[in-house]
Motif scaffolding. Structure first.
Motif, PDB file in Angstrom:
ATOM      1  N   GLY A  19     -57.532  23.184 -24.444  1.00  0.00           N
ATOM      2  CA  GLY A  19     -57.046  21.922 -23.894  1.00  0.00           C
ATOM      3  C   GLY A  19     -56.269  21.118 -24.921  1.00  0.00           C
ATOM      4  N   PHE A  20     -55.480  20.177 -24.439  1.00  0.00           N
ATOM      5  CA  PHE A  20     -54.654  19.344 -25.315  1.00  0.00           C
ATOM      6  C   PHE A  20     -55.503  18.476 -26.228  1.00  0.00           C
ATOM      7  N   TRP A  42     -46.498  15.413 -21.986  1.00  0.00           N
ATOM      8  CA  TRP A  42     -45.086  15.316 -21.590  1.00  0.00           C
ATOM      9  C   TRP A  42     -44.179  15.645 -22.771  1.00  0.00           C
ATOM     10  N   GLN A  43     -44.428  14.978 -23.897  1.00  0.00           N
ATOM     11  CA  GLN A  43     -43.516  15.113 -25.026  1.00  0.00           C
ATOM     12  C   GLN A  43     -43.539  16.522 -25.594  1.00  0.00           C
ATOM     13  N   TYR A  44     -44.730  17.140 -25.630  1.00  0.00           N
ATOM     14  CA  TYR A  44     -44.810  18.502 -26.147  1.00  0.00           C
ATOM     15  C   TYR A  44     -43.967  19.444 -25.292  1.00  0.00           C
ATOM     16  N   PRO A 100     -39.471  23.782 -25.037  1.00  0.00           N
ATOM     17  CA  PRO A 100     -39.121  24.399 -23.748  1.00  0.00           C
ATOM     18  C   PRO A 100     -39.488  25.873 -23.666  1.00  0.00           C
ATOM     19  N   GLN A 101     -39.562  26.554 -24.824  1.00  0.00           N
ATOM     20  CA  GLN A 101     -39.915  27.973 -24.800  1.00  0.00           C
ATOM     21  C   GLN A 101     -41.366  28.179 -24.372  1.00  0.00           C
ATOM     22  N   VAL A 102     -42.205  27.174 -24.559  1.00  0.00           N
ATOM     23  CA  VAL A 102     -43.605  27.248 -24.119  1.00  0.00           C
ATOM     24  C   VAL A 102     -43.751  26.718 -22.698  1.00  0.00           C
ATOM     25  N   ALA A 110     -42.135  16.452 -16.950  1.00  0.00           N
ATOM     26  CA  ALA A 110     -42.744  15.875 -15.747  1.00  0.00           C
ATOM     27  C   ALA A 110     -43.565  16.918 -15.000  1.00  0.00           C
ATOM     28  N   ARG A 111     -43.040  18.146 -14.903  1.00  0.00           N
ATOM     29  CA  ARG A 111     -43.760  19.199 -14.174  1.00  0.00           C
ATOM     30  C   ARG A 111     -45.045  19.578 -14.915  1.00  0.00           C
ATOM     31  N   VAL A 112     -44.970  19.705 -16.241  1.00  0.00           N
ATOM     32  CA  VAL A 112     -46.160  20.065 -17.012  1.00  0.00           C
ATOM     33  C   VAL A 112     -47.202  18.948 -16.927  1.00  0.00           C
ATOM     34  N   LEU A 113     -46.751  17.705 -16.978  1.00  0.00           N
ATOM     35  CA  LEU A 113     -47.673  16.582 -16.850  1.00  0.00           C
ATOM     36  C   LEU A 113     -48.334  16.579 -15.478  1.00  0.00           C
ATOM     37  N   MET A 114     -47.551  16.850 -14.433  1.00  0.00           N
ATOM     38  CA  MET A 114     -48.103  16.924 -13.075  1.00  0.00           C
ATOM     39  C   MET A 114     -49.195  17.985 -12.992  1.00  0.00           C
TER      40      MET A 114
END
Length: 273
Positions: free
Chosen positions: A8-9, A23-25, A30-32, A40-44
């Motif tokens: 986990g983060f 979000w920022q990570y 982008p390769q991850v 936005a999508r990863v945060l969602m």
């Protein structure tokens, strides 16, 4: 992302794994994240996993655009619990006085964002009241009356991954639920220890709040049975009068008791809307 952060983060990122770091990570890596501009999508997805929900779409709102939108509907009426200083680190730009106020877009933004003399939890509480007030006051008639100003504001306001062919249907759905009661569930102490959150408890509380939100309120049902279909007032026939089991004077329902004990609260109650 799960392979990159198996624990986990919270365990991996330097500042505690806050949502803005997620979000920022994704934006920086982008390769991850699976491509560019995926924050936005990863945060969602992270929020959905935290709550135990599948979230289909997101809408991204720019803060300055939000201020413009508040101005476009003529300001925001809100109950200010105590004086809030705003502007910079020391609140030198002005003070939003306690009481019922109509805030400009800039004031509404600062009311929700000011850290002067406030902790993060107080600021979060003000933010949910700003959102609740806007949801309540941006009625269809207000939107139609101010459509041109709102359209100009939204150019700077929002982006979303909702498919264009769904927008018409979601707009109709929004009108149907416009007057529904909005409840708020905050994952803050004492419910949740933010430094060491109980993820399973967060998911249980989320599930519980959603379940309670769709249960009928027996007090409302009792009021409804006092009038016959098509009548304009209380029924005059004895057979149509409510029984002792259905009147508001009857013992409280389990559902009402559960709502009183729930961590999710009505925004009308919390914010004095």
């Amino acid at each position: 992302m799960a392979r990159q952060f198996p624990n986990g983060f919270m365990a991996e990122l330097p500042n505690g794994g806050l949502l803005n770091e997620v979000w920022q990570y994704a934006e920086d890596n982008p390769q991850v994240a699976g491509g560019r501009h995926r924050g936005a999508r990863v945060l969602m997805d992270a929020i959905g996993h935290t709550l135990g929900l599948h979230i289909d779409y997101y809408a991204l709102v720019n803060m300055y655009g939000f201020a413009a939108l508040v101005d476009a509907i003529g300001g925001l009426k809100i109950r200010v619990e105590r004086d809030i200083k705003w502007g910079g680190l020391y609140g030198t730009a002005g003070t939003i006085k306690a009481g019922y106020r109509t805030l400009s877009g800039e004031e509404a933004l600062w009311y929700g964002r000011s850290r002067v003399g406030s902790d993060d939890f107080s600021r979060m509480a003000r933010q949910r009241c700003v959102i609740g007030a806007f949801a309540q006051q941006a009625t269809p008639s207000v939107i139609l009356t101010n459509f041109s100003r709102i359209a100009n504001a939204t150019k700077r306001l929002a982006s979303t991954n909702i498919p264009r062919d769904l927008l018409e249907h979601l707009a109709n759905l929004a009108l149907k639920v416009k007057d529904a009661e909005i409840t708020s569930l905050q994952f803050v102490p004492p419910l949740i220890a933010t430094g060491n959150p109980d993820w399973q408890k967060i998911r249980r509380e989320t599930s519980r709040a959603l379940h309670e939100s769709v249960q009928p309120d027996r007090r409302t049902l009792a009021a409804d049975v006092t009038a016959s279909p098509g009548a304009t007032g209380p029924s005059a026939t004895p057979s149509e009068r409510p029984t002792a089991r259905t009147t508001p004077k009857a013992r409280p329902s389990k559902n009402n008791a559960a709502r009183n004990n729930s961590s999710a609260k009505s925004l009308d109650e919390l914010c004095g809307l």
